[in-house]
Design an enzyme around this catalytic site. Structure first.
Site, mmCIF file in Angstrom:
data_model
loop_
_atom_site.group_PDB
_atom_site.id
_atom_site.type_symbol
_atom_site.label_atom_id
_atom_site.label_comp_id
_atom_site.label_asym_id
_atom_site.label_seq_id
_atom_site.Cartn_x
_atom_site.Cartn_y
_atom_site.Cartn_z
ATOM 1 C CG ASP A 91 -0.337 0.074 2.522
ATOM 2 O OD1 ASP A 91 0.881 0.296 2.599
ATOM 3 O OD2 ASP A 91 -1.054 -0.067 3.530
ATOM 4 N N GLY A 93 0.871 3.771 2.153
ATOM 5 C CA GLY A 93 1.115 4.355 3.467
ATOM 6 C C GLY A 93 0.083 5.394 3.857
ATOM 7 N N GLY A 94 -0.660 5.891 2.878
ATOM 8 C CA GLY A 94 -1.591 6.989 3.138
ATOM 9 C C GLY A 94 -2.662 6.640 4.153
ATOM 10 C CG PHE A 95 -6.111 3.262 5.249
ATOM 11 C CD1 PHE A 95 -7.377 3.809 5.111
ATOM 12 C CD2 PHE A 95 -5.912 2.275 6.203
ATOM 13 C CE1 PHE A 95 -8.431 3.378 5.910
ATOM 14 C CE2 PHE A 95 -6.953 1.834 7.006
ATOM 15 C CZ PHE A 95 -8.211 2.387 6.856
ATOM 16 C CD GLN A 188 -9.991 7.408 -1.882
ATOM 17 O OE1 GLN A 188 -11.124 7.502 -1.404
ATOM 18 N NE2 GLN A 188 -9.056 6.625 -1.349
ATOM 19 C CG ASP A 265 -6.199 -5.185 1.514
ATOM 20 O OD1 ASP A 265 -6.766 -4.411 0.712
ATOM 21 O OD2 ASP A 265 -5.935 -4.870 2.683
ATOM 22 C CB CYS A 303 -11.516 -26.783 6.399
ATOM 23 S SG CYS A 303 -10.062 -25.720 6.349
ATOM 24 C CB CYS A 305 -6.596 -25.455 7.332
ATOM 25 S SG CYS A 305 -7.392 -25.474 8.938
ATOM 26 C CB CYS A 308 -10.058 -28.436 9.672
ATOM 27 S SG CYS A 308 -10.803 -26.829 9.984
ATOM 28 C CG HIS A 334 -10.098 -22.552 9.859
ATOM 29 N ND1 HIS A 334 -10.570 -23.628 9.143
ATOM 30 C CD2 HIS A 334 -11.136 -21.678 9.961
ATOM 31 C CE1 HIS A 334 -11.851 -23.425 8.847
ATOM 32 N NE2 HIS A 334 -12.218 -22.259 9.327
HETATM 33 ZN ZN LIG Z 1 -9.633 -25.393 8.582
#
Ligand SMILES: [Zn+2]
Length: 366
Positions: A91, A93-95, A188, A265, A303, A305, A308, A334
């Protein structure tokens, strides 16, 4: 050639695409885990890649303060520094200057502020933001913009948007073209369709490799977010990637993909993982809840992951109640897997021409 983008399939306004960067290809729609300070919190880079993610977001504001862009550049750039061989978007940096820094002052030249870490004085201009992102080695650089507060009077939104457009032009001029690297402009204009359209027109006239929609998901509500997208997206070039910044909940992602967004994001999956909130195919689960204390079942049987496949809800509940670091690690893994699987399912649905059916099933399950 800067970053490439190819639309592989369309279903209504939804797009299945591929972003081509100096650090590999990114299948879209894509979710970018947030790697604030050069790390996706509670995750190893290998763990992030294991979810299927091929791009992460780095924060200019945090990295410029600590350890500094110059130090990271001297150590070989952000990819090497954080051991992430895939794509990185930074990004501007502004935000975060607006949300974190102390005593900030905005002028035509840029923004001056004091670090929230030690109070030291910094200046962030469009040219400096682009230089920092260059030093970090970002595959995708973002133009510096001013994130307009919400709500704000229409005149203030217009003034802020016009400043962001002048900063966008300076950002574009400061950007050094390199193969596989690109710069995105940021639309914007608050919740005002006519300002959004004017902002989009100005960015297109400058010419960017991709177009982000900024200044949303800051309290305006999903219906308003979607209305802004409906007004903005048709004005953006069809052959360039579109990135909705800072969004969001799973239902926000599905609704935005349906409207033609390609990239996202958000800190939600990682932050929630550290507060025992898990996203599942049947909605959000709070693992602190006592009803999980004796449950031997996995968090989500569908899932794949580590959380799980290896552990019970009872164990995850125990970890969160005991404040164990492993609880944050497993639930972050997860949640990122859930987001990656959601993007992958949307990619398949668009390819199959069944995105409307997918959206309906998603809405009824959550
Ligand atoms: Zn999971």
């Amino acid at each position: 050639m800067s970053v490439g983008f190819e639309v592989l399939a369309r279903d209504g306004a939804a797009r299945r695409g591929r972003l081509v960067t100096a650090h590999g290809e990114v299948e879209t729609p894509a979710f970018m885990p947030v790697g604030t300070a050069g790390t996706v919190k509670a995750m190893t880079p290998e763990g992030v890649a294991a979810t299927g993610a091929r791009i992460v977001l780095g924060n200019t504001y945090h990295l410029m303060l600590r350890p500094s862009a110059e130090r990271i550049a001297a150590l070989g750039g952000l990819h090497r520094f954080m051991n992430w061989p895939h794509a990185i978007l930074t990004d501007s940096g502004g935000f975060q200057v607006m949300s974190l820094a102390a005593r900030r002052a905005i002028a035509e030249a840029g923004v001056t502020f004091r670090s929230h870490l030690d109070g030291s004085l910094y200046e962030l201009t469009p040219e400096r933001s682009i230089e920092i992102q260059h030093l970090l080695g970002a595959d995708v650089t973002m133009a510096l913009d001013e994130c307009t507060p919400y709500p704000a009077p229409g005149g203030a939104v217009e003034t802020s948007m016009e400043l962001s457009m002048r900063w966008a032009e300076r950002s574009r001029r400061a950007f050094v073209e390199r193969p596989g690297h690109g710069i995105f402009g940021i639309v914007q204009g608050g919740v005002h369709p006519e300002l959004r359209l004017r902002s989009a027109e100005k960015l297109i006239a400058i010419g960017f490799d991709g177009y982000a929609v900024g200044g949303l998901a800051i309290g305006e509500g999903q219906e308003t977010t979607f209305a802004v997208l409906d007004a903005t997206i048709p004005a953006l070039p069809a052959h360039r990637p579109r990135y909705l910044m800072g969004v969001g909940k799973p239902a926000d992602l599905v609704g935005a993909v349906a409207r033609g967004i390609d990239m996202f994001d958000c800190v939600l999956p990682t932050r929630s993982g550290r507060t025992a909130q898990a996203f599942t195919r049947r909605g959000v689960v709070n693992l602190r809840n006592a009803r999980h204390a004796d449950d031997p079942a996995p968090l989500d049987p569908e899932c794949g992951c580590p959380a799980c496949t290896g552990y019970s809800r009872a164990y995850l509940h125990h970890l969160s109640r005991a404040g164990e670091i492993l609880g944050s690690m497993l639930l972050t893994a997860h949640n990122l897997q859930y987001y990656a699987d959601l993007m992958s399912a949307m990619q398949s649905a668009i390819e199959a021409g069944s995105f409307a059916a997918f959206s309906a099933i998603f809405a009824s399950a959550a």
